[in-house]
Design a protein around this motif. Structure first.
Motif, short mmCIF file in Angstrom:
data_model
loop_
_atom_site.label_atom_id
_atom_site.label_comp_id
_atom_site.label_asym_id
_atom_site.label_seq_id
_atom_site.Cartn_x
_atom_site.Cartn_y
_atom_site.Cartn_z
N SER A 114 52.79 42.78 103.31
CA SER A 114 52.30 43.44 102.11
C SER A 114 51.23 42.59 101.45
N MET A 117 51.30 43.87 96.79
CA MET A 117 52.25 44.92 96.46
C MET A 117 53.36 44.34 95.58
N THR A 171 54.96 54.49 95.13
CA THR A 171 54.96 53.18 95.77
C THR A 171 56.35 52.83 96.31
N LEU A 174 56.90 54.56 99.58
CA LEU A 174 56.19 53.89 100.68
C LEU A 174 56.97 52.66 101.15
N GLY A 175 57.46 51.88 100.20
CA GLY A 175 58.23 50.69 100.55
C GLY A 175 59.51 51.04 101.28
N ALA A 178 58.69 51.96 104.84
CA ALA A 178 58.37 50.74 105.59
C ALA A 178 59.62 49.96 105.94
N THR A 188 54.75 47.46 109.79
CA THR A 188 53.94 48.18 108.81
C THR A 188 53.16 47.18 107.96
N LEU A 190 51.30 47.11 104.21
CA LEU A 190 51.11 47.82 102.94
C LEU A 190 50.07 47.08 102.11
N MET A 223 49.81 51.54 105.09
CA MET A 223 50.07 52.25 103.84
C MET A 223 49.09 51.76 102.79
N ASP A 225 48.13 51.95 99.11
CA ASP A 225 48.73 52.32 97.84
C ASP A 225 47.70 52.37 96.72
#
Length: 308
Positions: A114, A117, A171, A174-175, A178, A188, A190, A223, A225
């Motif tokens: 990430s 994030m 969000t 999405l997490g 993942a 993944t 992000l 992803m 965001d």
């Protein structure tokens, strides 16, 4: 380099254990695991072999006791196990459950990268996703994607463009997706796009733009965001976001988005007007074609969960 059996033999001598050898070995032979092992392999082990393996049996009991008492043993993170090797008793070291769990957690964490994030996404879970009527479709389509992708990861799967007001859980979802994918062995990346854009600008002076761009555009699952949260320059829109999406479209790589804008709003109210105020509808339309190829829109509504 001495092996542990030699060290055990020397230790027995140094402590003058030979004088109390029978007493020591009685305690070794009375160990439940030793008794069980000798019973299971009775036909394969003569009395002579058992005697010749005394130091191995002592090693096993001694190392097991260290582990039970919470002390560091010969092989940290590994537990001793009795085995037969070349017609003799030997000790093999296998990972403890604690080490296995730690390794699994490290592998899990390595599957999710990430960039800028929120920390909370690491704990995001589909099982904890607050399913209300205005969020049910998003959860259902998320589960559909996961199932389809995991069944056939080499076949292109259209991802989701999650849009809706602030704080409705875009969000978080999405997490959660993942994390579910990571637990099943899939990687993944992000990115919070406004923060990523700043990072890319700062990388210009260090000649690192290409490396950062390659990492993002080639991610197995990406992803993006909060797209549309900040105005972007033509360079960020066309040479960064455009390059990422072009590569992912050509290579059919799953790409998620979240935004406060619907797709139409993103095109008309954000992508079409650059940070200098220039109206560039064709460039915006070109970018939107890639977003629409990679994802399908799903609206999220409901209360603002940031305001509890």
């Amino acid at each position: 380099m001495k092996n542990v059996s030699d060290e055990m033999s020397e230790l027995m001598k140094k402590k003058n254990l030979n004088q109390n050898y029978q007493q020591l070995m009685n305690s070794v032979y009375s160990d439940p695991d030793v008794k069980q092992f000798l019973k299971e392999h009775k036909k394969e082990l003569s009395d002579d072999v058992v005697k010749r393996s005394a130091s191995k049996l002592y090693e096993f009991v001694n190392e097991k006791k260290k582990l039970k008492d919470g002390n560091e043993n010969f092989a940290k993170g590994y537990q001793p196990t009795l085995v037969l090797s070349d017609h003799l008793i030997d000790v093999s070291y296998r990972p403890t459950q604690a080490l296995i769990n730690k390794q699994k957690q490290e592998q899990f964490a390595s599957r999710i990268k990430s960039i800028s994030m929120p920390k909370g996404i690491k704990k995001a879970s589909l099982s904890n996703y607050d399913q209300t009527a205005d969020r049910a479709e998003a959860l259902e389509k998320s589960l559909d994607f996961i199932e389809s992708y995991e069944d056939n990861p080499k076949q292109f799967q259209q991802a989701l463009y999650l849009y809706g007001p602030f704080g409705v859980g875009k969000t978080y979802l999405l997490g959660a997706i993942a994390n579910r994918l990571a637990s099943d062995g899939f990687s993944t990346v992000l990115i919070h796009f406004p923060s990523f854009a700043v990072e890319i600008k700062n990388a210009i002076g260090n000649n690192q733009v290409g490396g950062k761009l390659d990492e993002i555009k080639t991610a197995p699952i990406l992803m993006i965001d909060d797209i549309g949260a900040d105005s972007m320059s033509s360079w960020i829109r066309d040479d960064i976001l455009g390059v990422i999406l072009e590569y992912r479209m050509q290579n059919e790589l799953p790409t998620f988005f979240s935004s406060n804008f619907s797709m139409d709003q993103l095109e008309e109210e954000h992508l079409k007007i650059n940070s200098q105020g220039d109206d560039e509808p064709l460039k915006a339309k070109r970018l939107m074609e890639r977003i629409k190829f990679l994802s399908r829109p799903v609206e999220l509504n409901g209360r603002n969960r940031r305001n509890k």
